[in-house]
Design an enzyme around this catalytic site. Sequence first.
Site, short mmCIF file in Angstrom:
data_model
loop_
_atom_site.label_atom_id
_atom_site.label_comp_id
_atom_site.label_asym_id
_atom_site.label_seq_id
_atom_site.Cartn_x
_atom_site.Cartn_y
_atom_site.Cartn_z
CD GLU A 136 -2.55 -0.96 2.93
OE1 GLU A 136 -2.70 -0.12 3.45
OE2 GLU A 136 -2.72 -2.43 3.43
CE LYS A 155 5.88 5.09 6.79
NZ LYS A 155 5.12 6.26 7.46
NE ARG A 210 4.01 5.75 15.20
CZ ARG A 210 5.01 5.54 15.73
NH1 ARG A 210 5.14 5.93 16.97
NH2 ARG A 210 5.83 4.43 15.15
CD GLU A 228 -0.82 7.81 7.93
OE1 GLU A 228 -0.85 6.64 8.45
OE2 GLU A 228 0.07 8.83 8.21
CE LYS A 284 9.58 3.10 9.95
NZ LYS A 284 9.09 3.79 10.84
#
Lengths: 547, 377
Positions: free
Chosen positions: A227, A229, A249, A274, A397
């Site tokens: 996906e 980021k 977070r 997000e 990531k």
Amino acid sequence: MSIPAFAALLERLVFTPGRNAKIALLKRWFAEQPDPDRGIGLAALTEELTFATAKPALIRDLAAARTDPVLLALSRDYVGDSAETIALIWPQRAGVNTPPPTLSEVVEALDATPKSELPDLIAGWLDSLDANGRFALIKLVTGGLRVGVSGRLARLALAEWSGRPIEEIEEVWHGVAPPYLPLFRWLEGKAERPDPRDAPVFRPLMLAHPLEDADLATLRPEEWRAEWKWDGIRVQLCAGPGGRRIWSRGGEDVSAAFPEIVEAMDFHAVLDGELLVIRGGGEVAPFADLQQRLNRKTVGPKLMRDYPVGVRLYDLLFEGTEDLRALPFDARRARLESWIARTCPARMDLSPQIAFASVHQLAAIREGARAASIEGLMLKRADSPYVAGRVKGLWWKWKRAPLSIDAVLMYAQRGSGKRSSYYSDYTFGLWRPDGRGGEELVPVGKAYSGYTDQELLWLDRWIRNHTVARFGPVREVEKGLVLEVAFDAAQRSTRHKSGVALRFPRILRIRRDKPAGEADRLDTLMALVENREAKAKAKAEADAAAD
Amino acid sequence: MVARGAAQPWIPSVLRHLYRGMPHPETWLRVTPAGLWCEPGDFFIDPTRPVARAVITHGHSDHAQPDHEAVLATPETLAIMRARLGAERAGRQQQPLLPGEVVLHNGVRIWLRPAGHVLGSAQVCLEWQGSRAVISGDYKRTPDPTCAPFEVERSCDVFVTEATFGLPVFRHPPPEQEIARLLASVALFPDRTHVVGCYALGKTQRLIALLRRAGWDAPVWLHGALLPLCHTYEELGVRLGDIRLATVAQKGALRGAIVLAPPSAVAERWARRLADPVVCLASGWMRVRQRAKARGVELPLVISDHSDWDELNATIDETGAPEVWVTHGRDDALVHAMGLRGIRGRALHLVGLGEEDEGEDAAPEPAVPATAEGGVA
């Protein structure tokens, strides 16, 4: 003696820069203070509990009645803060020997006392305390503690103190209220873990590791899902019969800053996603826009209109009361997709998956991503359960390669804590025409990481030997040292003199070989900004055409 | 205007001047660019530049300048001046005067009384033609194990005071309480070095003495710039126990230790030898949070060798002086507060004072001599 003990804790926390030292201070507080005061103190520090029963004006009136107005004004001018001035100037009354109040006495009395009797009550407390105690009390009753202890730090301290994993504490934290008696009983091994039942609680997030080249070689495309980021802030949406919360977070409640999202959370589920500023047509705005919405206790209609937020969803942790976290990623993804299709929540959409056949192709996709709102790629193993923390090998990531500029060091500032003897924070600039036929440097950013210990020593020495002016902790240096600065993105900014803001700037290399005159021009950096916007538009159009 | 107590009314002093023809001190004690000058005696008190005759209240560099011809001071102050300035620059001719003794110079009677500020510090008492002035220098009233306590000189016509902490926000807590906070922190962080910023003359030795009284028998480690005056104190009979040079210590030896250093060195390169230091600063300014924050202090210790607001006012009242001159510091607030009590206040605005130890200007970042970097000054 609890207000004086609390005041002593406050004072140390305010002046302590180090995280470990703060944790040590909190652990001692948990170990030494009796219930319910230790929980009340904890809640006051993390601002779970704010009193704000007394207006600052009430305290000012009390002080004015007991001090000479000229001396009070001179003192206020010198100290710069009314609460502190009053705490310091408050005249000790001879013969007062009432013991200082405990935290719980203060809380109970504030609750039970009619407004007209508040001044006498508070004055009596102030008479029984020393300057530090008075400061703590004034800050408590006017609701302005602000000591820099986040809930996350407090929970870490609880975990270290009790030996329980932080994740276990986080899952019940928001389900217990101050003074947290069941929590402390459990942590001391005297009771079972409290059951939050329907209360909206934070579930510790699953985090990703940065992908290294060595890891890349081992990736088998069929086992992984990709996906984008997104460059926003990670949030957990938690909604059900017990209430609605947006957790950051770190498990902080940020609901109040995003009322339109809370309003849209008309469901019973826990989601991971997000938070982004998304404008009409689905275009994601740069992070600088989102910053306008962060760290706010309330938000007005203009801000909501100018910086509309939405949540791009990428995981489903709970559907109703069903805990999905043990399911493989693919299964959770399927549940998420069908949940979105059924629920159609406003202001939320699905984070699209990116198809790829090879690591090579994926690398090309990553390189091609130049929209300012995209930081790179997320890689999630198809069979990964949702586990708390940063478990290696499940999620990666993969940020796109950073950009870089050669900038000139302009100012240096001392660091804090362990770095307090080093000039470790650097402001750097680029050249631009000065309007008189010459060139001038304009600051474009500030960096305080990226260098090695050796490089820090070298920079520190260079700065001391090339200082041209001092402003407190800041030194202006000769414009003679070039630093190669890496950054993730350059974004337009009206708040910076240069008109541009850098994301995550860090020092990549010291370019001792390069004369300052040959450092980059501001134009070079601006081109990177424009480039991205153009590419982002092109990409959005291409995406739209593909749909 | 509030009338003062019957014990020291202001009227008799005025009557003395008016009816007995006594000169008011402002006719014979003048403010000059070099400092306070006693005209009939032709000498200066704490002059800021070299003069022929100087009376020195104490050894801080803003009061005890080098290269005077003749210097009159307590034996301790003379010894401190020799240690700091070198024998050849500490006054060509040094005349010791013990508290209680009187010298007569050109018709001016001069005697000294302890000021309680640092070792050897004294108030200068002057009398000319029956008119009396007391120049207190810097002083404090809190007991200090390293120096003689302040003695009140009553029946003066003018009392000259400092006002470094001349605002009612400055109230120093008992120093024992601050030392207890330091030791509690050492117990809480046993692996870290506590480095305490403090001035070389007075504060350093007082901190060591307070630590000893609190039962701290371990070595106290010192930055090289602080060592010479500790030796001077010991030679003058002030016992400091086991003091050592931090520069030569193994890094491991400084874990859990207390190190004293000049205020400017605690956040400097010198401090890198310390183990994860807790930066402390012992000063009256630490009462104000922003001050401590700006200095990057982790543990502010409110310990001062100057009078706080209450001590300044109590001392002024005890002297019974009808008129008080303020040399430096927050004269505005102090003169205002005296006015409320019927005392005539006058700000002298003496330049150059308050630049060592806790002076306003010294607080931000006093320079450390280059030699101190290596630890041996």
